[in-house]
Design an enzyme around this catalytic site. Structure first.
Site, PDB file in Angstrom:
ATOM      1  N   LYS A  73      11.286  -2.464 -40.076  1.00 39.13           N
ATOM      2  CA  LYS A  73       9.877  -2.121 -40.270  1.00 39.13           C
ATOM      3  C   LYS A  73       9.648  -1.684 -41.713  1.00 39.13           C
ATOM      4  O   LYS A  73      10.431  -0.911 -42.260  1.00 39.13           O
ATOM      5  CB  LYS A  73       9.507  -1.000 -39.289  1.00 39.13           C
ATOM      6  CG  LYS A  73       8.036  -0.619 -39.234  1.00 39.13           C
ATOM      7  CD  LYS A  73       7.832   0.451 -38.168  1.00 39.13           C
ATOM      8  CE  LYS A  73       6.384   0.833 -37.973  1.00 39.13           C
ATOM      9  NZ  LYS A  73       6.217   1.836 -36.897  1.00 39.13           N
TER      10      LYS A  73
ATOM     11  N   SER B 239       2.676   0.632 -33.728  1.00 39.71           N
ATOM     12  CA  SER B 239       2.564   0.114 -35.080  1.00 39.71           C
ATOM     13  C   SER B 239       3.709  -0.820 -35.477  1.00 39.71           C
ATOM     14  O   SER B 239       3.648  -1.481 -36.514  1.00 39.71           O
ATOM     15  CB  SER B 239       2.510   1.277 -36.079  1.00 39.71           C
ATOM     16  OG  SER B 239       3.696   2.059 -36.021  1.00 39.71           O
TER      17      SER B 239
ATOM     18  N   SER C 181       4.735   3.752 -30.784  1.00 40.39           N
ATOM     19  CA  SER C 181       4.791   2.612 -31.700  1.00 40.39           C
ATOM     20  C   SER C 181       6.026   1.737 -31.568  1.00 40.39           C
ATOM     21  O   SER C 181       6.087   0.676 -32.191  1.00 40.39           O
ATOM     22  CB  SER C 181       4.668   3.102 -33.150  1.00 40.39           C
ATOM     23  OG  SER C 181       3.349   3.508 -33.411  1.00 40.39           O
TER      24      SER C 181
END
Length: 473
Positions: A90, A164, A188
């Protein structure tokens, strides 16, 4: 996005290694059935084929990934439990030599050190393939990022993969990488896992170091893996978890891993009301009820409990938003126009909260954690769906449930955000069935109870209840 060089093509294997799990890939490399270079090349080929459709990666570090794979192959013996395994990261984690953008228009760092979680995976032999799309500053559940473009769901590219950590989940589901890193502050990791049909592990707060990760709410942030199987989640979790002398949130306590599938017989499992009574897609509710029947048929003691404190409310905002506001206090006043509209509006709300509201939120969080601790003296596992809706159309902010249009953040975070407030671990499991994307259930355990959650997850996979199904790409 940095373009993928064609140099990987000379290493392409004759079989599709992307269809193997991490465990199978590890065994293949250790047996000499394939090289680390072939493993990396196979996934680079998959990325080149699919990334223009899914926008899962902001950057693919092909040359360095191949170089690291070649170094592993030259050693003759692959080090660690993850030899040559490609991993997506990420775009919130520090990686030495690569920019960290946090999904922002203006935030750019060029770190000299790699985040502890990433470094531990590298020390185990894994190879970081690239950086994945996220919701701006990890503050949202859609991964519809105005600066990178939206990540897309491999089950239907008109749908959000959740957030996310949406790019990470999409990349794993589409077999661009067998595993990826996410962060989870309110769901997330678990929300995108649920929307993309993969496994997501939210760990106990402090179980995996967060140093070198751009913070959202430091007292809630956790690092976790997204994988296609629970066994693969065990491997990544085992490599990352544990004490770090430079991270004061990590306790000096042993990391316990399951030795195999757990026994469901006699487990005390509870379904919390009114938490599970909120509006939900009919198909998800039906899948959840079928999962409860499976647990009972397997010998688990499934009970219904009435626990009003376990019900998401505005207290979650009061508890978390003041921290988020503090993280952005030095940027937002002068750079608010450089934030995307949804994050800008939420930050304005965060910065408008009063001290009294923040104090009320902290008191509520302490009551919640105390009650959860007491509850796990009486039960072993809490069971909920992972999300209340599994299809969020990109560009549309409302989801229709039972004829009512609801703003999407509510249904997507309905069962996840409360867990972060309590600090407990949770596992999102994709259920085998005829839904697209697959339905997902959430298992919640006591603090430091990852071993038990993962053992149950292994059992559900062995029984053919949970498992990965490939999207039609």
């Amino acid at each position: 996005m940095r373009r993928i060089g064609k140099g990987y093509r000379r290493y392409l294997p004759t079989v599709d290694l992307t269809r193997l799990t991490i465990t199978q890939q590890r065994d293949a490399v250790q047996r000499g059935d394939c090289t680390a270079r072939e493993l990396v090349a196979a996934h680079l080929e998959r990325c080149e084929t699919l990334n223009h459709l899914l926008n899962a990666f902001t950057l693919i570090d092909a040359d360095q990934a191949l170089l690291r794979a070649e170094m592993l192959d030259r050693r003759g013996t692959a080090p660690g439990p993850l030899p040559g395994i490609p991993i997506g990261v990420k775009d919130l984690f520090d990686q030495r030599g690569l920019p960290n953008t946090a999904g922002s228009s203006f935030y750019r760092t060029h770190p000299k050190r790699t985040a502890t979680a990433v470094r531990r995976l590298e020390e185990a032999g894994a190879i970081m393939l690239g950086r994945t799309v996220l919701h701006e500053f990890a503050f949202g559940f859609s991964s519809e990022n105005p600066w990178t473009g939206p990540a897309r769901n491999p089950w239907d590219t008109d749908l959000s993969p959740g957030g996310s950590s949406g790019g990470s989940a999409a990349a794993v589901a589409a077999r661009m990488v067998p595993g990826a890193l996410g962060t989870d502050t309110g769901g997330s990791v678990r929300v995108p896992a649920a929307l993309c049909g993969v496994v997501g592990l939210k760990v106990t707060f402090g179980r995996i170091p967060t140093e070198g990760v751009v913070a959202l709410a430091p007292s809630l942030d956790t690092v976790g893996p997204l994988t296609r199987t629970v066994a693969d989640a065990v491997l990544l979790y085992g490599a990352m978890a544990g004490f770090s002398a430079s991270d004061p949130t990590t306790p000096d306590r042993p990391v316990e891993l399951p030795e195999g599938p757990g026994d469901l017989a006699g487990l005390r499992m509870a379904v919390p009301h009114p938490w599970v009574d909120r509006p939900m897609e009919a198909g998800l509710r039906s899948s959840f009820e079928s999962f409860l029947e499976y647990l009972q048929e397997s010998g688990a003691q499934v009970t219904e409990i009435d626990e009003p404190l376990l019900d998401p409310s505005e207290m979650i905002i009061y508890s978390s938003y003041p921290e988020i506001a503090l993280e952005h206090a030095s940027w937002f006043p002068s750079r608010h126009q450089e934030y995307g509209p949804d994050v800008r509006d939420r930050l304005r709300q965060a910065m408008s909260l009063t001290v009294a509201q923040g104090t009320e939120g902290q008191r509520w969080r302490r009551r919640l954690r105390s009650r959860m601790n007491d509850l796990f003296d009486e039960i072993d596992i809490l069971v909920t769906p992972t999300v209340a809706a599994s299809r969020k159309e990109i560009g549309v902010d409302e989801i229709e449930i039972d004829g009512e249009n609801l703003f999407y953040r509510g249904p997507l975070s309905a069962f996840t955000s409360l867990v972060n407030q309590a600090g407990n671990p949770a596992l999102a499991l994709p259920l085998i069935g005829d839904r697209t994307p697959p339905a997902s259930v959430q298992l919640i355990g006591p603090h430091w109870g990852e071993r038990g959650l993962l053992a149950i997850g292994l059992r559900t996979e062995d029984d053919g209840i949970a498992g990965y199904e490939s999207p039609p790409l």
